[in-house]
Design an enzyme around this catalytic site. Structure first.
Site, short mmCIF file in Angstrom:
data_model
loop_
_atom_site.label_atom_id
_atom_site.label_comp_id
_atom_site.label_asym_id
_atom_site.label_seq_id
_atom_site.Cartn_x
_atom_site.Cartn_y
_atom_site.Cartn_z
N GLY A 123 -13.87 -83.42 -44.15
CA GLY A 123 -13.08 -83.24 -45.52
C GLY A 123 -12.46 -81.75 -45.90
O GLY A 123 -12.03 -81.34 -46.93
N HIS A 165 -8.77 -91.29 -38.00
CA HIS A 165 -9.88 -90.53 -37.08
C HIS A 165 -9.89 -91.23 -35.51
O HIS A 165 -10.04 -92.52 -35.83
CB HIS A 165 -11.15 -90.68 -37.61
CG HIS A 165 -11.34 -89.67 -39.03
ND1 HIS A 165 -11.17 -90.54 -40.09
CD2 HIS A 165 -11.39 -88.60 -39.09
CE1 HIS A 165 -11.02 -89.57 -41.17
NE2 HIS A 165 -11.43 -88.28 -40.60
N SER A 210 -12.90 -83.22 -40.22
CA SER A 210 -13.59 -84.38 -39.61
C SER A 210 -13.19 -84.70 -38.15
O SER A 210 -13.72 -85.44 -37.58
CB SER A 210 -13.32 -85.65 -40.26
OG SER A 210 -11.92 -85.81 -40.46
N ASP A 231 -9.71 -96.60 -40.26
CA ASP A 231 -8.87 -96.09 -41.19
C ASP A 231 -7.57 -95.42 -40.95
O ASP A 231 -6.92 -94.86 -41.54
CB ASP A 231 -9.78 -94.80 -41.79
CG ASP A 231 -10.03 -93.61 -40.66
OD1 ASP A 231 -9.60 -93.70 -39.68
OD2 ASP A 231 -11.04 -92.89 -41.00
N ASN A 251 -6.24 -81.85 -43.90
CA ASN A 251 -6.62 -82.31 -45.24
C ASN A 251 -5.53 -81.58 -46.21
O ASN A 251 -5.42 -82.01 -47.22
CB ASN A 251 -7.88 -81.79 -45.52
CG ASN A 251 -9.17 -82.85 -44.69
OD1 ASN A 251 -8.70 -84.24 -44.92
ND2 ASN A 251 -9.97 -82.22 -43.90
#
Length: 212
Positions: free
Chosen positions: A75, A188, A38, A185, A104
């Site tokens: 992801g 990011h 991402s 979040d 991830n």
């Protein structure tokens, strides 16, 4: 022109054709394949504002004839990248594969040796396809302990030396400690941070694509 070719010996003509083919190959645009998660897939951003799009613009500004294929998926893990890469190599035949994967894996606390094995397998696949590899590393927050975070970060440096691949140690250098540059979040970066991400990546990318 016809008379000139008639005067050339067979060996001279063959040499001329080889030189012509080499010149054409040299002038052909180079293909850069970015295989990331991402952080490279413009998650939460307007299209064209992420570091990959900015890198393609900068290549053009610097008169580097290259096409950038962004095959990043939000992801994505190193395992997912490993499974997708063979088809991407066949489809795009890249000159350079930029691997930005591992975040991830780290956020899930997956074993460091497994991530390293996947990155190594991707490098091997790219090399067999006559593509150069460039790695982009990542630092993990200490969610799973400082030892895990340190081993995860060190993995990239050790692997890059072993496979002789250029490395950007930490793409979020100068950003990770600035919460105002992140989306809600807190994982990011905002679009405003992506020029800095590119600044971290660009010197290595420019040198690597020119060397290919």
């Amino acid at each position: 022109m016809l008379n000139m070719f008639k005067r050339l010996s067979g060996k001279s003509l063959a040499a001329l054709l080889l030189l012509s083919a080499a010149a054409s190959a040299y002038s052909a645009p180079k293909t850069v394949l970015v295989l990331g998660d991402s952080l490279s897939a413009e998650y939460g951003l307007s299209r064209g504002t992420g570091w990959v799009a900015l890198a393609e613009q900068k290549l053009k500004q610097n008169n580097i004839d290259a096409v950038v294929v962004n095959a990043s998926v939000s992801g994505e893990t190193t395992s997912g990248g490993r499974s997708r890469l063979p088809a991407l190599l066949t489809k795009y035949k890249p000159d350079l594969v930029v691997i930005e994967l591992g975040a991830n894996d780290g956020l899930r606390g997956l074993p460091v040796p497994a991530a390293e094995a996947n990155l190594r397998a991707m490098s091997d696949a790219a090399s067999k396809a006559d593509a150069k590899v460039m790695l982009i590393g990542m630092r993990m927050p200490p969610n799973y302990g400082r030892d895990y975070a340190d081993k995860f970060f060190a993995m990239y440096g050790a692997l890059s030396k072993d496979i002789k691949a250029p490395l950007v140690p930490f793409m979020l250098d100068g950003i990770a400690d600035k919460p105002q540059l992140f989306q809600p979040d807190r994982l990011h970066p905002l679009a405003e941070a992506h020029p800095t991400i590119l600044a971290n990546i660009w010197p290595t990318l420019q040198k690597t694509i020119k060397a290919k």
